[in-house]
Motif scaffolding. Structure first.
Motif, PDB file in Angstrom:
ATOM      1  N   ALA A  90       0.806  -1.221   0.000  1.00  0.00           N
ATOM      2  CA  ALA A  90       0.000   0.000   0.000  1.00  0.00           C
ATOM      3  C   ALA A  90       0.836   1.267   0.000  1.00  0.00           C
ATOM      4  O   ALA A  90       0.359   2.328  -0.413  1.00  0.00           O
ATOM      5  N   VAL A  91       2.082   1.174   0.471  1.00  0.00           N
ATOM      6  CA  VAL A  91       2.895   2.381   0.679  1.00  0.00           C
ATOM      7  C   VAL A  91       4.083   2.464  -0.270  1.00  0.00           C
ATOM      8  O   VAL A  91       4.337   3.501  -0.874  1.00  0.00           O
ATOM      9  N   PHE A  92       4.818   1.371  -0.422  1.00  0.00           N
ATOM     10  CA  PHE A  92       6.088   1.413  -1.153  1.00  0.00           C
ATOM     11  C   PHE A  92       6.047   0.696  -2.496  1.00  0.00           C
ATOM     12  O   PHE A  92       6.913   0.928  -3.344  1.00  0.00           O
TER      13      PHE A  92
ATOM     14  N   THR B 204      -3.003   7.926  -2.660  1.00  0.00           N
ATOM     15  CA  THR B 204      -2.371   7.287  -3.811  1.00  0.00           C
ATOM     16  C   THR B 204      -2.030   5.848  -3.480  1.00  0.00           C
ATOM     17  O   THR B 204      -1.944   5.463  -2.311  1.00  0.00           O
ATOM     18  N   PHE B 205      -1.821   5.066  -4.529  1.00  0.00           N
ATOM     19  CA  PHE B 205      -1.541   3.637  -4.387  1.00  0.00           C
ATOM     20  C   PHE B 205      -0.519   3.240  -5.438  1.00  0.00           C
ATOM     21  O   PHE B 205      -0.702   3.519  -6.634  1.00  0.00           O
ATOM     22  N   PRO B 206       0.592   2.595  -5.045  1.00  0.00           N
ATOM     23  CA  PRO B 206       1.632   2.237  -6.024  1.00  0.00           C
ATOM     24  C   PRO B 206       1.264   0.993  -6.830  1.00  0.00           C
ATOM     25  O   PRO B 206       0.763   0.010  -6.286  1.00  0.00           O
ATOM     26  N   THR B 207       1.525   1.048  -8.114  1.00  0.00           N
ATOM     27  CA  THR B 207       1.391  -0.118  -8.990  1.00  0.00           C
ATOM     28  C   THR B 207       2.684  -0.234  -9.804  1.00  0.00           C
ATOM     29  O   THR B 207       3.482   0.705  -9.850  1.00  0.00           O
ATOM     30  N   PRO B 208       2.902  -1.356 -10.469  1.00  0.00           N
ATOM     31  CA  PRO B 208       4.096  -1.485 -11.321  1.00  0.00           C
ATOM     32  C   PRO B 208       4.136  -0.465 -12.466  1.00  0.00           C
ATOM     33  O   PRO B 208       5.180  -0.261 -13.070  1.00  0.00           O
TER      34      PRO B 208
END
Length: 584
Positions: free
Chosen positions: A250-252, A549-553
């Motif tokens: 969720a964060v990195f 925000t949310f990290p994706t590839p």
């Protein structure tokens, strides 16, 4: 007879594949270099909490220590902090670096007359009370990381020492008739210099701070491997990893510490052993493999796990008898439930259902039809038996999440009873997840504010290994010397392996609210491998707005939800073109 044959085949396959796996373990595929991520950052203290002056003039100019330093001894420094001892008075001071950090201490000295090294005692503490305590006092130890030791300081030089988790440091001058000149005393903060790609902001600042504190707690534990705590145990506990990895996702986003730690757990646990000797921890490994695949979509990495996964699933299946789990190894959910045998049995039954269901899904992805059928047969057996939860919130949560009981019943009968009474920092995450499944988002938010917020009220800058709501009654904050008549919330409480000051105040398994707020308030759920599809379904409860925000590839997904006067929610989303967004 059919079940007996399956179990015999399972045991044979376990022995064969575990031998093969022990001979040739696959290496983790990494996308980033830990060597490039780690930094050493020097931090000056923010305040002097306490000093023992004894006779007037024993300690002078402590304000010097609060100034920004450069780590360099020099001949020009005159306004130094001076500690003077005699045959009776031996001065000491206690400094605060403002928040929990992982690392050590740099001490830069000036000049004194005889040029001989001066002996000092250094004590690190996650709380003020720990930093001023002795080994053996209220559970204080040097287990896993040294926090209390004696060193010699050079004349006109510097020294670096320590490797632990701490916020406070006490320094005692031990030599008699000595004069110690201190130019600087700085913390050495060691961490991965990685961006916080995920974010959360809402109309409730308390929730915002809880989200950030959970993220920071896990960040500190992302060392060479993913640890449970930066003071202790500093080990890879696979159960602890599950909420930690949810927070990392969720964060990195992707970080090599996750596959590196998952592979370590696999490689040091040849079957028929259980990871960390605990059967549920091997089950968490299975569940983590799916979570990691869903977020990163790395089929090559998943295929590297196939032989071990096959054998582990068969080993689990061999532990079913008459529809019931009969697991050996350490039978453990979390510490607060560890003496409730009925709750543990119910939790293990639920974990078997959950992990075998995930094992089936992974086997489908891996095109392993034989293992799919074995899992289906085992699940059919297990679901015929529903044990009692014994009013355990841990057991009820797992039973709800695995489908052994309805989430609504679990919430009404157990989880919502007494608010956060009998919550725990580890399994609190699954209690919140079960409440979300029951659509009791308001109750879950209230629990987050009350339980995790209580730690913040007591001065926490990271979340703790364990916490009980009764501990806050008449308790002093961890960032102050405990006044007479107040309870020492760090030293006076704790049980099992975390008695008193041995208690870790930075434990990654306590970060669950960070992942939960992202998933359920922002409503972000990955619904296709590699984040190629994300479903957005916000649940604001009593909040006026939430965004993050949310990290994706492929980059970050941004969402903002605003409650309109009629109670409906307006949602705005920005996402990379490779990510399909499904709004619900």
């Amino acid at each position: 007879m059919k079940e007996l044959i399956l179990k015999v085949l399972a045991v044979a396959l376990i022995l064969t594949t575990s031998k093969l796996h022990a001979q040739e373990a696959p290496k983790a595929k990494t996308k980033s270099s830990a060597r490039n991520e780690f930094v050493r950052e020097y931090k000056s203290p923010v305040r002097v909490v306490w000093q023992s002056n004894g006779a007037e003039g024993t300690i002078k100019n402590t304000a010097q220590l609060l100034k920004e330093g450069n780590g360099q001894a020099d001949l020009s420094s005159t306004a130094l902090c001076v500690l003077e001892s005699n045959a009776i008075e031996k001065p000491a001071l206690l400094i605060d670096f403002g928040k929990e950090i992982h690392g050590g201490l740099q001490i830069v000295t000036g000049r004194w007359q005889n040029k001989k090294p001066i002996k000092v005692r250094v004590r690190f503490g996650e709380s003020v009370s720990e930093a001023i305590s002795d080994i053996g006092e209220k559970g204080g130890t040097n287990d896993h990381a040294m926090r209390d030791f004696i060193i010699e300081l050079p004349w006109l030089g510097s020294i670096e020492t320590g490797n632990t988790g701490f916020r406070f440091v006490r320094i005692d001058l031990l030599d008699e008739n000595a004069t110690l000149h201190l130019k600087e005393v700085r913390a050495i903060s060691i961490y991965r210099d990685i961006p916080y790609l995920g974010s959360f902001k809402s109309s409730d600042e308390r929730l915002n701070k809880i989200w950030q504190t959970g993220a920071y707690t896990v960040h500190l534990n992302m060392q060479e491997y993913l640890w449970d705590g930066i003071k202790r145990d500093r080990l890879v506990w696979v159960g602890d990893m599950h909420p930690e990895v949810a927070t990392i996702n969720a964060v990195f986003g992707y970080n090599e510490v996750v596959p590196k730690s998952l592979d370590l757990a696999r490689d040091i646990t040849p079957l028929p052993g259980w990871m960390n000797t605990i059967s549920t921890y091997s089950m968490w490994w299975i569940i983590l493999q799916k979570d990691w695949y869903m977020h990163n979509g790395d089929m090559a990495y998943l295929k590297q796990q196939q032989s071990y996964l096959q054998s582990l699933l068969r080993q689990m299946i061999s532990k079913i008898d008459n529809n019931k789990e009969k697991l050996d190894g350490v039978r453990f959910l979390d510490w607060p439930s560890s003496e409730d045998k009925q709750a543990i049995h119910a939790g293990l039954q639920a974990m078997m259902v959950w992990s075998l269901s995930v094992g089936k899904e992974l086997s489908i992805l891996l095109k392993d039809e034989q293992t799919v059928k074995l899992c289906e047969t085992a699940l059919s057996e297990l679901k015929k038996y529903v044990p009692t939860h014994n009013n355990s919130k841990q057991a009820a949560a797992l039973m709800a999440l695995s489908g052994l009981m309805s989430a609504e019943s679990a919430d009404k009968e157990v989880l919502s009873v007494g608010g956060t009474k009998n919550f725990s920092t580890f399994y609190g995450y699954y209690m919140l997840q079960a409440q979300a499944k029951a659509r009791n988002y308001q109750g879950a938010l209230n629990n987050i504010r009350e339980f995790w917020g209580a730690m913040l009220n007591l001065g926490a800058t990271t979340f703790w290994e364990d916490f009980n709501m009764e501990w806050k009654d008449n308790a002093a904050r961890i960032d102050e010397i405990v006044p007479s008549g107040k309870k020492d919330v760090h030293g006076d409480y704790g049980a099992y392996c975390y008695v008193g000051h041995r208690h870790s105040l930075c434990h990654g398994w306590a970060s669950g609210p960070t992942a939960w707020l992202t998933e359920h308030v922002l409503g972000i759920k990955v619904t296709a491998p590699g984040c190629k599809e994300i479903t957005i379904k916000p649940n604001l409860a009593d909040l006026e707005y939430a965004e993050g925000t949310f990290p994706t590839p492929f980059g970050k997904v941004w969402v903002k939800h605003t409650k309109k006067p009629d109670g409906s929610i307006e949602t705005k989303v920005k996402a990379p073109q490779e990510v399909k967004i499904v709004k619900k």
